[in-house]
Design a protein around this motif. Structure first.
Motif, mmCIF file in Angstrom:
data_model
loop_
_atom_site.group_PDB
_atom_site.id
_atom_site.type_symbol
_atom_site.label_atom_id
_atom_site.label_comp_id
_atom_site.label_asym_id
_atom_site.label_seq_id
_atom_site.Cartn_x
_atom_site.Cartn_y
_atom_site.Cartn_z
ATOM 1 N N ARG A 127 36.119 29.891 26.555
ATOM 2 C CA ARG A 127 36.615 28.987 27.570
ATOM 3 C C ARG A 127 37.757 29.612 28.350
ATOM 4 N NH1 ARG A 127 38.823 23.860 24.959
ATOM 5 N NH2 ARG A 127 36.703 23.716 24.151
ATOM 6 N N VAL A 128 38.075 28.950 29.455
ATOM 7 C CA VAL A 128 39.209 29.362 30.266
ATOM 8 C C VAL A 128 39.834 28.064 30.760
ATOM 9 C CG1 VAL A 128 37.778 29.535 32.356
ATOM 10 C CG2 VAL A 128 39.931 30.795 32.228
ATOM 11 N N ASP A 129 41.133 28.030 30.859
ATOM 12 C CA ASP A 129 41.785 26.802 31.302
ATOM 13 C C ASP A 129 41.898 26.840 32.823
ATOM 14 O OD1 ASP A 129 43.297 24.576 31.787
ATOM 15 O OD2 ASP A 129 44.616 24.883 30.056
ATOM 16 N N SER A 130 40.884 26.315 33.491
ATOM 17 C CA SER A 130 40.896 26.398 34.951
ATOM 18 C C SER A 130 41.899 25.405 35.537
ATOM 19 C CB SER A 130 39.497 26.204 35.536
ATOM 20 O OG SER A 130 39.014 24.907 35.327
ATOM 21 N N ARG A 131 42.353 24.443 34.723
ATOM 22 C CA ARG A 131 43.426 23.552 35.182
ATOM 23 C C ARG A 131 44.692 24.370 35.434
ATOM 24 N NH1 ARG A 131 45.343 17.882 32.316
ATOM 25 N NH2 ARG A 131 47.277 17.597 33.518
ATOM 26 N N VAL A 132 45.015 25.244 34.492
ATOM 27 C CA VAL A 132 46.161 26.146 34.676
ATOM 28 C C VAL A 132 45.946 27.038 35.894
ATOM 29 C CG1 VAL A 132 47.365 28.131 33.674
ATOM 30 C CG2 VAL A 132 46.865 26.125 32.253
ATOM 31 N N GLY A 133 44.706 27.535 36.041
ATOM 32 C CA GLY A 133 44.394 28.402 37.180
ATOM 33 C C GLY A 133 44.585 27.684 38.504
ATOM 34 N N ALA A 134 44.158 26.425 38.564
ATOM 35 C CA ALA A 134 44.299 25.656 39.803
ATOM 36 C C ALA A 134 45.780 25.443 40.146
ATOM 37 C CB ALA A 134 43.587 24.306 39.658
ATOM 38 N N ALA A 135 46.589 25.177 39.116
ATOM 39 C CA ALA A 135 48.031 25.009 39.352
ATOM 40 C C ALA A 135 48.644 26.316 39.866
ATOM 41 C CB ALA A 135 48.717 24.558 38.062
ATOM 42 N N MET A 136 48.137 27.459 39.360
ATOM 43 C CA MET A 136 48.623 28.760 39.846
ATOM 44 C C MET A 136 48.326 28.926 41.336
ATOM 45 S SD MET A 136 47.304 31.182 36.681
ATOM 46 C CE MET A 136 47.592 32.727 37.549
ATOM 47 N N ALA A 137 47.135 28.488 41.760
ATOM 48 C CA ALA A 137 46.760 28.612 43.172
ATOM 49 C C ALA A 137 47.727 27.827 44.052
ATOM 50 C CB ALA A 137 45.326 28.102 43.367
ATOM 51 N N VAL A 138 48.032 26.594 43.635
ATOM 52 C CA VAL A 138 48.949 25.760 44.420
ATOM 53 C C VAL A 138 50.349 26.384 44.433
ATOM 54 C CG1 VAL A 138 50.036 23.488 44.592
ATOM 55 C CG2 VAL A 138 47.606 23.668 43.987
ATOM 56 N N ALA A 139 50.797 26.870 43.268
ATOM 57 C CA ALA A 139 52.123 27.499 43.193
ATOM 58 C C ALA A 139 52.213 28.703 44.132
ATOM 59 C CB ALA A 139 52.417 27.928 41.750
ATOM 60 N N ARG A 190 39.972 21.277 37.646
ATOM 61 C CA ARG A 190 40.618 21.862 38.821
ATOM 62 C C ARG A 190 41.369 20.796 39.624
ATOM 63 N NH1 ARG A 190 35.837 26.577 39.339
ATOM 64 N NH2 ARG A 190 36.002 26.836 37.090
ATOM 65 N N TYR A 191 40.825 19.586 39.624
ATOM 66 C CA TYR A 191 41.517 18.486 40.290
ATOM 67 C C TYR A 191 42.860 18.214 39.600
ATOM 68 C CZ TYR A 191 42.580 13.722 41.807
ATOM 69 O OH TYR A 191 43.210 12.607 42.288
ATOM 70 N N LYS A 192 42.833 18.148 38.276
ATOM 71 C CA LYS A 192 44.082 17.908 37.542
ATOM 72 C C LYS A 192 45.083 19.040 37.784
ATOM 73 C CE LYS A 192 42.076 15.128 33.829
ATOM 74 N NZ LYS A 192 41.388 15.289 32.539
ATOM 75 N N GLY A 193 44.586 20.277 37.834
ATOM 76 C CA GLY A 193 45.462 21.414 38.071
ATOM 77 C C GLY A 193 46.094 21.369 39.455
ATOM 78 N N TYR A 194 45.310 20.929 40.443
ATOM 79 C CA TYR A 194 45.851 20.768 41.802
ATOM 80 C C TYR A 194 47.013 19.772 41.789
ATOM 81 C CZ TYR A 194 45.894 18.700 46.545
ATOM 82 O OH TYR A 194 46.258 18.184 47.771
ATOM 83 N N LEU A 195 46.798 18.632 41.099
ATOM 84 C CA LEU A 195 47.872 17.626 41.010
ATOM 85 C C LEU A 195 49.080 18.183 40.265
ATOM 86 C CD1 LEU A 195 45.893 14.324 40.253
ATOM 87 C CD2 LEU A 195 46.603 15.264 42.466
ATOM 88 N N ASP A 196 48.829 18.926 39.176
ATOM 89 C CA ASP A 196 49.932 19.566 38.441
ATOM 90 C C ASP A 196 50.755 20.443 39.377
ATOM 91 O OD1 ASP A 196 48.928 18.480 36.102
ATOM 92 O OD2 ASP A 196 48.040 20.356 35.379
ATOM 93 N N GLY A 197 50.053 21.248 40.172
ATOM 94 C CA GLY A 197 50.722 22.193 41.071
ATOM 95 C C GLY A 197 51.576 21.475 42.092
ATOM 96 N N LEU A 198 51.027 20.395 42.670
ATOM 97 C CA LEU A 198 51.801 19.619 43.636
ATOM 98 C C LEU A 198 53.030 19.003 42.975
ATOM 99 C CD1 LEU A 198 49.127 17.645 45.745
ATOM 100 C CD2 LEU A 198 50.255 19.811 46.305
ATOM 101 N N ALA A 199 52.837 18.436 41.785
ATOM 102 C CA ALA A 199 53.947 17.768 41.086
ATOM 103 C C ALA A 199 55.056 18.761 40.775
ATOM 104 C CB ALA A 199 53.428 17.116 39.799
ATOM 105 N N THR A 200 54.683 19.934 40.290
ATOM 106 C CA THR A 200 55.668 20.961 39.955
ATOM 107 C C THR A 200 56.510 21.325 41.176
ATOM 108 O OG1 THR A 200 54.212 21.865 38.277
ATOM 109 C CG2 THR A 200 55.963 23.320 39.070
#
Lengths: 337, 337
Positions: free
Chosen positions: B163-175, B200-210
């Motif tokens: 597996r890969v944590d694409s949620r983390v990856g999505a947050a990296m993209a936003v950052a 990826r949706y959750k990661g996008y929200l994480d990135g915005l929140a951060t």
């Protein structure tokens, strides 16, 4: 026909042993599932009684496995993606599942795909070899199940065959470049010892001769791959600084060439106009978008699948059919005047 | 063990009937070929004697077929091409042939790939479903041969898993987009009812929140495909005219978005910076080249193949292993300052 315990296992004996209905056994053994405990009981009973799974039993009787296969050279080339999509659609419509082999143009892999028809797991094969050796012809002649070849077969081979004259397509590419005023037209080819490499090289020469541009061959060869195309483009640019047109033997090579031209500071199409071949999805993705000679890859896949499905059904005893598709140039930004 | 005529066919009885050497029969029956007339004689004798072909016999004994399979969602997505290449390399090294299924994310096709393990034609399966339903888990729990899942499994499933944590990856993209000064950052997603769509949706929200940019979600969803990505980009641009950053849930969507941005006269990265996901070969082909968050697709394929090969050999009885790869952002022209 029910058989007594002690005889070969049947769905009846398994149902009795498992204590479930015959319908449940049938569903489980045909892979249609069931309640977890039912599935477990049936599987245990089948194992104890030495039951031969159904698909296997069918194939041992020479019956239907419901599967066909497609052996392609390179899963990374979108030309095969286009073929697979249409083959899969036709197969599905006719009730077949499609299995894929990616052979890497490895002769042994291709021959093995042909030989594996003997195990009856697939009922037929579509194969698209880029080299057709004596061994290929031997294996094709003794294949135990129907085979359809996508690609140019030598005369006299009695197999269903789908082809396209890429020599004509290559000449069209050169004529198009000549038509927009280009005179120093290079050619980036794949390996010359392949069927497509040979045909496209001859077509390039035809195109030059028709335009009265024969004499000097501005050709570099490599693999049918992006990185190899970029390398070949660099070599050609170093050797022919006044290059103004470039025909690439497939879209992957053209993608590499576009990259090399950009890195060399040459504008496309202003300085060098570029034409690819196969008209894959890549041609719409690059920038500038890529003019490309379509070789009907989707249509070839569809025709091959139709021939195979027919051969597996009503057409079992008909004469082999050879069908052709016609190349078609799709003009995009890379050759815009 | 030689057997008398009348007993089950063996290579000895076939050799006698065909009038050729035992070695020749062995070669022909193992698919290694031979002189055409020898092959014909052996095949005729084998048929007359009702010989069960070797691969079949092996699989009936529950032995080795020498084949494994990979079931992927879409042969047209280069992320799977990268996986296939590494899976094939590991398989080849270990002496296995690789068969491919392209399922089109069709649940029935995926379940069928799992069930077909029952026919013993393949010894194991790597599967990468984008939706994991109750039926998937049921079939996985009763699979009769080793299965490795690429993708996120629910807790408690006892299977080898990569597996890969694409949620983390999505947050990296936003950052990354925030880091180059973008504030109006949109997200083009695939279907929200898929495992990657959710993550990826959750990661996008994480990135915005951060980044303290939460509050407004500039999101459009569609399929994980180029044309769908172009459509989604058009909808988002119409709704958010001051968009200055765009994260796309895979590279195919990003390719579509680049096209839509160009058609809308927006410069990339000057007006809108774009980040894709999967870091496929497409990211190097587009213009401008595409910044993308790599999810280690080649590495995931390699790990999955190694787990499967191990499970088929020395690791038959070991505990299931869950391994992860780490996302990595590769910056290119589409986010250059």
């Amino acid at each position: 026909m029910a058989s007594a315990d002690g005889g070969p296992a049947t769905i009846e004996t398994i149902a009795r042993r498992a204590g479930v209905s015959i319908a449940s056994v049938s569903r489980v053994l045909n892979g249609l599932g069931g309640r977890p405990d039912t599935v477990r009981k049936v599987q245990a009973a089948a194992t104890e009684l030495g039951y031969v799974p159904n698909a296997m039993a069918r194939s041992l009787r020479g019956g239907r496995s419901g599967q066909i296969a497609f052996a392609m050279e390179d899963i990374g080339n979108p030309v095969y993606v286009a073929m697979v999509r249409r083959i899969q659609a036709v197969a599905k419509e006719a009730g077949y599942r499609l299995l894929l082999h990616s052979t890497g143009a490895d002769r042994e892999e291709e021959l093995r795909a042909l030989r594996s028809l003997a195990d009856r797991h697939t009922e037929g094969l579509i194969i698209s070899p880029i080299r057709i050796t004596r061994d290929h012809l031997d294996e094709l002649s003794r294949a135990v199940a129907p085979v359809v070849v996508i690609g140019s077969l030598p005369e006299g081979v009695r197999l269903d065959n789908v082809r396209v004259d890429s020599r004509v397509g290559a000449a069209m590419a050169v004529a198009h470049l000549v038509g927009i005023g280009r005179r120093r037209i290079g050619f980036l080819n794949g390996p010359l010892d392949t069927v497509p490499g040979q045909a496209r090289y001859k077509g390039y020469l035809d195109g030059l001769a028709t335009a009265g541009l024969g004499g000097e061959e501005l050709v570099e060869s490599g693999q049918f791959q992006t990185d190899s195309g970029a390398e070949a483009a660099k070599r050609l640019l170093a050797r022919v600084p006044d290059l103004d047109g470039l025909f690439c033997a497939n879209d992957l090579i053209a993608v590499g060439a576009l990259r090399a031209l950009r890195e060399a500071g040459r504008r496309v199409p202003d300085d060098v106009a570029v034409v690819g071949m196969d008209d894959t999805e890549l041609a719409r993705v690059t920038w500038p978008t890529l003019t490309s000679v379509g070789l009907g890859s989707a249509r070839r896949g569809e025709l091959a699948a139709e021939l195979l499905v027919d051969r597996l059904g009503e057409g079992r005893d008909r004469e082999p059919r050879w069908v052709s598709v016609t190349p078609e140039l799709v003009a995009r930004e890379s050759t815009r005047s």
